[in-house]
Design a protein around this motif. Structure first.
Motif, PDB file in Angstrom:
ATOM      1  N   ALA A 217      45.929  38.448  45.525  1.00 58.02           N
ATOM      2  CA  ALA A 217      44.515  38.807  45.377  1.00 58.02           C
ATOM      3  C   ALA A 217      43.919  38.114  44.155  1.00 58.02           C
ATOM      4  CB  ALA A 217      44.364  40.317  45.260  1.00 58.02           C
ATOM      5  N   SER A 218      44.678  38.069  43.071  1.00 54.90           N
ATOM      6  CA  SER A 218      44.204  37.397  41.858  1.00 54.90           C
ATOM      7  C   SER A 218      43.960  35.912  42.130  1.00 54.90           C
ATOM      8  CB  SER A 218      45.226  37.555  40.731  1.00 54.90           C
ATOM      9  OG  SER A 218      45.433  38.917  40.411  1.00 54.90           O
ATOM     10  N   ALA A 219      44.882  35.285  42.855  1.00 58.08           N
ATOM     11  CA  ALA A 219      44.716  33.866  43.182  1.00 58.08           C
ATOM     12  C   ALA A 219      43.519  33.646  44.103  1.00 58.08           C
ATOM     13  CB  ALA A 219      45.990  33.335  43.837  1.00 58.08           C
ATOM     14  N   LEU A 220      43.321  34.545  45.056  1.00 51.90           N
ATOM     15  CA  LEU A 220      42.196  34.453  45.984  1.00 51.90           C
ATOM     16  C   LEU A 220      40.862  34.524  45.241  1.00 51.90           C
ATOM     17  CD1 LEU A 220      41.348  34.560  49.097  1.00 51.90           C
ATOM     18  CD2 LEU A 220      41.261  37.039  48.776  1.00 51.90           C
ATOM     19  N   TYR A 221      40.725  35.490  44.345  1.00 53.35           N
ATOM     20  CA  TYR A 221      39.477  35.653  43.606  1.00 53.35           C
ATOM     21  C   TYR A 221      39.246  34.484  42.641  1.00 53.35           C
ATOM     22  CZ  TYR A 221      39.537  40.478  45.337  1.00 53.35           C
ATOM     23  OH  TYR A 221      39.553  41.594  46.143  1.00 53.35           O
ATOM     24  N   ARG A 222      40.307  33.975  42.024  1.00 57.33           N
ATOM     25  CA  ARG A 222      40.158  32.808  41.135  1.00 57.33           C
ATOM     26  C   ARG A 222      39.651  31.598  41.913  1.00 57.33           C
ATOM     27  NH1 ARG A 222      45.234  34.355  39.145  1.00 57.33           N
ATOM     28  NH2 ARG A 222      46.231  32.609  40.227  1.00 57.33           N
ATOM     29  N   GLU A 223      40.236  31.404  43.098  1.00 56.48           N
ATOM     30  CA  GLU A 223      39.821  30.258  43.920  1.00 56.48           C
ATOM     31  C   GLU A 223      38.365  30.404  44.352  1.00 56.48           C
ATOM     32  OE1 GLU A 223      41.273  26.621  45.937  1.00 56.48           O
ATOM     33  OE2 GLU A 223      42.203  27.952  44.478  1.00 56.48           O
ATOM     34  N   ALA A 224      37.976  31.609  44.764  1.00 51.67           N
ATOM     35  CA  ALA A 224      36.591  31.844  45.156  1.00 51.67           C
ATOM     36  C   ALA A 224      35.653  31.546  43.996  1.00 51.67           C
ATOM     37  CB  ALA A 224      36.418  33.284  45.626  1.00 51.67           C
ATOM     38  N   ARG A 225      36.020  31.990  42.813  1.00 48.20           N
ATOM     39  CA  ARG A 225      35.178  31.722  41.634  1.00 48.20           C
ATOM     40  C   ARG A 225      35.025  30.218  41.405  1.00 48.20           C
ATOM     41  NH1 ARG A 225      37.200  34.379  36.198  1.00 48.20           N
ATOM     42  NH2 ARG A 225      35.891  36.146  36.804  1.00 48.20           N
ATOM     43  N   GLU A 226      36.102  29.471  41.543  1.00 45.94           N
ATOM     44  CA  GLU A 226      36.030  28.021  41.334  1.00 45.94           C
ATOM     45  C   GLU A 226      35.127  27.353  42.364  1.00 45.94           C
ATOM     46  OE1 GLU A 226      39.978  26.481  41.283  1.00 45.94           O
ATOM     47  OE2 GLU A 226      40.593  27.706  39.552  1.00 45.94           O
ATOM     48  N   TRP A 227      35.251  27.766  43.628  1.00 45.38           N
ATOM     49  CA  TRP A 227      34.417  27.169  44.669  1.00 45.38           C
ATOM     50  C   TRP A 227      32.942  27.504  44.448  1.00 45.38           C
ATOM     51  CZ3 TRP A 227      37.385  28.104  49.952  1.00 45.38           C
ATOM     52  CH2 TRP A 227      38.631  27.479  49.886  1.00 45.38           C
ATOM     53  N   VAL A 228      32.676  28.740  44.079  1.00 47.88           N
ATOM     54  CA  VAL A 228      31.282  29.158  43.857  1.00 47.88           C
ATOM     55  C   VAL A 228      30.712  28.470  42.621  1.00 47.88           C
ATOM     56  CG1 VAL A 228      29.784  31.120  43.307  1.00 47.88           C
ATOM     57  CG2 VAL A 228      31.562  31.342  45.072  1.00 47.88           C
ATOM     58  N   ARG A 229      31.530  28.289  41.606  1.00 45.40           N
ATOM     59  CA  ARG A 229      31.069  27.613  40.387  1.00 45.40           C
ATOM     60  C   ARG A 229      30.599  26.193  40.708  1.00 45.40           C
ATOM     61  NH1 ARG A 229      35.137  28.732  35.937  1.00 45.40           N
ATOM     62  NH2 ARG A 229      33.982  30.697  35.905  1.00 45.40           N
ATOM     63  N   GLU A 230      31.271  25.521  41.611  1.00 46.78           N
ATOM     64  CA  GLU A 230      30.844  24.184  42.025  1.00 46.78           C
ATOM     65  C   GLU A 230      29.479  24.212  42.711  1.00 46.78           C
ATOM     66  OE1 GLU A 230      33.765  22.437  44.561  1.00 46.78           O
ATOM     67  OE2 GLU A 230      35.411  22.734  43.152  1.00 46.78           O
ATOM     68  N   LEU A 231      29.219  25.277  43.476  1.00 50.02           N
ATOM     69  CA  LEU A 231      27.964  25.379  44.226  1.00 50.02           C
ATOM     70  C   LEU A 231      26.804  25.837  43.351  1.00 50.02           C
ATOM     71  CD1 LEU A 231      29.378  27.208  47.393  1.00 50.02           C
ATOM     72  CD2 LEU A 231      29.056  24.740  47.082  1.00 50.02           C
ATOM     73  N   ALA A 232      27.082  26.687  42.361  1.00 48.37           N
ATOM     74  CA  ALA A 232      26.066  27.252  41.459  1.00 48.37           C
ATOM     75  C   ALA A 232      24.855  27.787  42.217  1.00 48.37           C
ATOM     76  CB  ALA A 232      25.636  26.205  40.429  1.00 48.37           C
TER      77      ALA A 232
END
Length: 374
Positions: A217-232
């Motif tokens: 779950a921690s890895a999933l949320y970290r990955e989501a944050r990284e993808w969303v950060r790219e989109l801003a």
């Protein structure tokens, strides 16, 4: 991983038990990719592997046997208890707690529920362990008859398990194949279990949902944050938001964020986490995800969906297809329903995907896919 319960056919729930873990992970990736193979522009990142054993932070056990010799595990084909206290996929903290809970069942005279005879009081035991090692222990009872004895002996349980932060009694009077009832009696001062995931503290209430594998779950949320950060994105919705895992992780990178969840308990937990983190541009509300979208006057730039196994369904998929949302982040525990939903949204093109092995030793996995409007 090997399991004596599986080898002896006492429990065959982990259908991939005994198979090399690398082979399990490769096969999951292959099956998911095959279901989504028509989406030619979809680029797969390497799957995220879990620890093979001791990964479950939650145990949902049937209590059987007798009050003098209770079993904590499952029922056999005839409805009698099979003890699984040494289950290898449960976290070490959960396994260490079972003997003390078994002793408490004896001390408080909590007669296990006899399914064939429909007699007895204690039906299920639901235990969750936080990353800090604290426990939430829930006794699922047929009635409130045993509550005075539980209260009388609760101090002995807390002495044996000082890490037990939350203890409750859930009342399930009906004789039916469900895990818990609607009525919950909190027996401790604390009524939420703090779950620290990455840099976010989530507050889990007794009937709230939390991912079974904290590491993944921690890895999933970290990955989501990284993808969303790219989109801003300037705005985002987190539909099926649960206790707010996705929304709280992306709140600093997505402008205005709204989380929608049917469970009032989960929304209360998410709001507590939001207040603790001082995130004024994030809010949560209780409601149906599809109804919320249909009633909206405008679309956000990003929609996150993390539905149950049935998927988001034709109505919400149709709304997303017709909306102005530029991106959708879809996290799924069922690749078959994910594939069906993607087919209903042809204007939203899958561009990136990753498998997260939330459930080692089983055929199940979590899949996250980023969609962009063509």
């Amino acid at each position: 991983m090997d399991c004596a319960y599986f080898d002896d056919l006492r429990c065959t729930s982990c259908t991939l038990m005994g198979q090399p873990y690398a082979a399990q992970l490769d096969e999951k990736q292959r099956l998911v990719a095959a279901l989504l193979e028509r989406h030619r522009g979809l680029s797969w990142l390497p799957p995220v592997a879990s620890t093979e054993a001791g990964y479950r932070n939650k145990a949902k056990m049937v209590v059987g046997g007798t009050v003098d010799a209770p079993t904590i595990g499952i029922l056999d084909a005839d409805g009698y208890g099979v003890d699984l206290q040494a289950c290898g996929i449960c976290s070490p903290g959960l396994r260490a707690a079972f003997p003390a809970i078994s002793a408490f069942i004896f001390r408080a005279r909590l007669t296990p529920y006899d399914v064939p005879a429909r007699t007895g009081e204690l039906k299920h035991l639901i235990i969750t362990e936080s990353p800090a090692g604290e426990l939430m222990i829930r006794f699922v009872l047929r009635s409130t008859e045993a509550l005075p004895r539980i209260r009388k002996h609760l101090a002995s349980l807390l002495e044996a398990l000082p890490q037990a932060l939350v203890v409750t009694a859930n009342v399930l009077p009906e004789h039916k194949a469900v895990l818990e009832g609607a009525h919950e009696v909190v027996l401790t001062d604390a009524d939420t279990l703090p779950m620290r995931v990455n840099d976010v503290t989530l507050h889990l209430r007794p009937q709230g949902f939390f991912q079974t594998n904290t590491e993944i779950a921690s890895a999933l949320y970290r990955e989501a944050r990284e993808w969303v950060r790219e989109l801003a994105p300037a705005s985002a919705w987190d539909l099926y938001s649960g206790v707010g895992g996705f929304a709280l992780h992306i709140a600093g990178d997505a402008g205005e964020v709204v989380g929608i969840e049917t469970s009032v308990e989960a929304v209360a937990s998410a709001e507590q986490s939001r207040a603790d983190a001082s995130l004024p541009r994030l809010r949560f509300a209780a409601g149906d995800a599809t109804a919320f979208a249909l009633a909206a006057t405008r679309s956000p730039e990003l929609v996150i969906v993390n539905p149950p196994r049935r998927g988001i369904g034709a109505t919400l998929a149709g709304w997303l297809e017709a909306s102005d949302a530029r991106h959708v982040l879809y996290s799924s525990c069922n690749a078959a329903s994910l594939a069906r939903d993607l087919d209903a949204m042809p204007s939203l093109r899958p561009v990136r995907g990753r498998v997260f092995d939330m459930f080692p030793q089983t055929t199940h996995a979590e899949v996250m896919v980023l969609l962009e409007r063509a």
